[in-house]
Design an enzyme around this catalytic site. Structure first.
Site, PDB file in Angstrom:
ATOM      1  N   THR A  58       0.845  -1.254   0.041  1.00  0.00           N
ATOM      2  CA  THR A  58       0.138   0.011  -0.009  1.00  0.00           C
ATOM      3  C   THR A  58       0.727   1.212  -0.072  1.00  0.00           C
ATOM      4  O   THR A  58       0.759   2.069  -0.591  1.00  0.00           O
ATOM      5  CB  THR A  58      -0.863  -0.099   1.306  1.00  0.00           C
ATOM      6  OG1 THR A  58      -1.717  -1.334   1.034  1.00  0.00           O
ATOM      7  CG2 THR A  58      -1.578   1.335   1.265  1.00  0.00           C
ATOM      8  N   SER A 105       0.946  -7.861  -0.569  1.00  0.00           N
ATOM      9  CA  SER A 105       1.322  -8.722   0.750  1.00  0.00           C
ATOM     10  C   SER A 105       1.134 -10.066   0.008  1.00  0.00           C
ATOM     11  O   SER A 105       1.848 -10.863   0.446  1.00  0.00           O
ATOM     12  CB  SER A 105       0.547  -8.411   1.854  1.00  0.00           C
ATOM     13  OG  SER A 105       1.162  -7.563   2.658  1.00  0.00           O
ATOM     14  N   THR A 138       0.964  -4.145   4.392  1.00  0.00           N
ATOM     15  CA  THR A 138       0.946  -4.557   5.699  1.00  0.00           C
ATOM     16  C   THR A 138       0.436  -5.897   6.203  1.00  0.00           C
ATOM     17  O   THR A 138       0.405  -6.178   7.167  1.00  0.00           O
ATOM     18  CB  THR A 138       0.098  -3.516   6.238  1.00  0.00           C
ATOM     19  OG1 THR A 138      -1.254  -3.399   5.683  1.00  0.00           O
ATOM     20  CG2 THR A 138       0.726  -2.125   6.283  1.00  0.00           C
ATOM     21  N   ASP A 139      -0.526  -6.518   5.040  1.00  0.00           N
ATOM     22  CA  ASP A 139      -1.250  -7.609   5.505  1.00  0.00           C
ATOM     23  C   ASP A 139      -0.272  -8.831   5.937  1.00  0.00           C
ATOM     24  O   ASP A 139      -0.500  -9.584   6.995  1.00  0.00           O
ATOM     25  CB  ASP A 139      -2.002  -8.149   4.186  1.00  0.00           C
ATOM     26  CG  ASP A 139      -3.301  -7.426   4.045  1.00  0.00           C
ATOM     27  OD1 ASP A 139      -3.345  -6.559   4.919  1.00  0.00           O
ATOM     28  OD2 ASP A 139      -4.076  -7.589   3.169  1.00  0.00           O
TER      29      ASP A 139
END
Ligand code: NAG
Ligand code: NAG
Ligand code: NAG
Ligand code: NAG
Ligand code: NAG
Ligand code: NAG
Ligand code: NAG
Ligand code: NAG
Length: 379
Positions: A58, A105, A138-139
């Protein structure tokens, strides 16, 4: 082989005199590229040198709308664009930017993260590189973070950073997060703390910190262990002297290109109906299974009996974690056939089990030792 010869070469050259200019050709080329393409101000050679690996996510995300924080394209902007968007970076570090990947991710995997770990270690071996930054979706950021934490031996800071809002959103958090990450990687007090996760003004340990909320900025937390520090503007502020996770194991991934297959199974009411999922996992060739148990590693007793017997018969290692999102599972005794994940959540326990199986094979005593890092029961 490549890496051994690289490291041997550095050792021969004398570690004390190794600089980026002395590194192998592919590393020097990446450095030259950056010197040639870096922005507006240009790099300032008298500032501390860090290496920055962009992987996408992101933080590099782009959307047609300034208000969209979902449904955007992750990994659309290159590492140079991200550096250029934060000109202040050039005033605090002499940065080597490397486009390792540019994906969301869900495209990251342990083949790639082991390569990332080796690439980072190669740069940190140079005396004049003081730290490393990785930007990531971030996942699965916490999975890559624990991989780096368990496989990079250097005391130099390794910082992994992401963003919750794409670069095109109003109040995008990426640029400030990146500035803080870079500042942290150059900060002398950041050494000897393992890999760190930073987002939203906070610094957390890669070992414990997890993503707790799918959209809010304040999502990376370790409820039980807390943060290592925060930022005042871009300046890091630590709460404690440098500290590491108790007895944290180290895994040398120099020679690993893939890791043993490990899957995660989730506990729930009615799971007795789903013993075939265990058989299917075993049939697909897993070498280990991690249970996201209810509460303190709980599972239906009928399911558990069949699970243990199927796994034992197939020599599949059994690790028990918790689905509660926090706390630790009670340690298993030395004679228990299952292995407690202790404080590791299921996805982090999976990485630990893969590395431990790669190192030890199916040796439950040895695997327990690796998992007992933060709760040593085996002495
Ligand atoms: C920049 O690129 C040019 C042309 O490829 C090359 O001659 C020069 O050495 C490079 N500069 C640096 C600092 O590497
Ligand atoms: C480079 O960094 C040094 C140390 O911070 C500073 O004194 C100097 O002014 C900087 N040079 C440029 C061209 O910004
Ligand atoms: C970088 O430092 C120089 C010299 O101190 C200053 O003039 C310039 O405004 C700074 N750039 C940014 C983006 O902070
Ligand atoms: C990871 O992704 C890379 C690149 O897409 C691929 O070559 C590799 O096989 C993948 N590894 C695993 C374990 O999925
Ligand atoms: C990273 O490592 C791979 C081999 O694992 C190598 O081919 C590649 O050039 C390295 N990249 C950088 C930027 O060091
Ligand atoms: C990696 O492989 C090389 C060459 O076979 C060997 O010399 C080295 O000891 C291996 N490293 C590890 C950590 O197993
Ligand atoms: C036990 O494992 C063997 C292969 O090692 C397999 O042929 C057999 O079906 C397994 N038995 C059970 C009950 O799963
Ligand atoms: C299993 O690991 C333990 C602890 O590291 C070690 O003492 C033992 O020799 C290993 N067993 C085998 C069969 O390799």
């Amino acid at each position: 082989m490549l890496f051994t010869s690289v490291l041997a070469g550095l050792a021969l050259a004398g570690a004390a005199s190794a600089r980026v200019e002395d590194l192998p050709r592919h590393l020097r080329l990446a450095y030259r590229d950056l010197v040639n393409t870096t922005s507006t101000n240009g790099n300032n050679a008298s500032l501390p040198k860090i290496v920055y690996f962009g992987t996408g996510g992101t933080i590099a995300g782009s959307s047609g709308s300034a208000t969209a924080v979902t449904g955007y394209q992750a990994g659309a902007l290159g590492v140079q664009t991200l550096i250029d968007a934060v000109p202040e970076i050039i005033n605090i570090t002499n940065i080597i930017g490397i486009q390792f990947a540019n994906v969301a991710s869900d495209q990251m995997n342990t083949t790639l993260t082991m390569q990332l770990s080796r690439n980072i270690s190669e740069y940190l071996a140079a005396d004049d590189v003081v730290g490393a930054v990785v930007s990531h979706g971030t996942d699965t950021l916490e999975e890559t973070a624990i991989m780096l934490d368990l496989t990079i031996k250097s005391d130099k800071p390794v910082v992994i950073v992401g963003a919750m809002r794409p670069a095109t959103a109003i109040s995008a958090d990426g640029p400030y997060n990146l500035l803080q990450a870079v500042s942290l990687a150059t900060y002398p007090g950041a050494a000897g703390r393992g890999t760190m996760i930073t987002l939203n003004d906070r610094i957390g340990s890669a070992f414990y910190t997890t993503k707790t909320n799918p959209r809010s900025l304040d999502t990376f937390k370790a409820y039980e262990q807390g943060y290592l520090g925060n930022f005042v503007g871009a300046t890091p502020r630590f709460w404690y002297e440098p500290a590491k996770v108790l007895n944290k194991p180290y895994f040398d991934v120099t020679n690993f290109t893939t890791l043993p297959h490990v899957a995660i199974l989730y506990a729930y009411e009615d799971m007795a109906l789903d013993v075939p999922l265990v058989s299917a996992a075993i049939a697909s060739g897993v070498k280990g299974l991690v249970i996201a148990g209810s509460g303190d590693g709980g599972t239906d007793s009928t399911w558990n009996r069949q699970f243990q017997s199927l796994c034992a018969n197939a020599s599949v290692a059994m690790v028990v974690s918790t689905r509660t999102g926090d706390g630790s599972d009670a340690p298993d005794g030395d004679s228990s056939p299952t292995i407690s994940a202790n404080s590791l959540n299921p996805e982090k326990a999976k990485i630990m089990l893969q590395l431990s199986l790669a190192k030890n094979g199916y040796n439950i005593t040895a695997i327990k030792k690796d998992f007992d890092s933060d709760y040593p029961t085996l002495g």
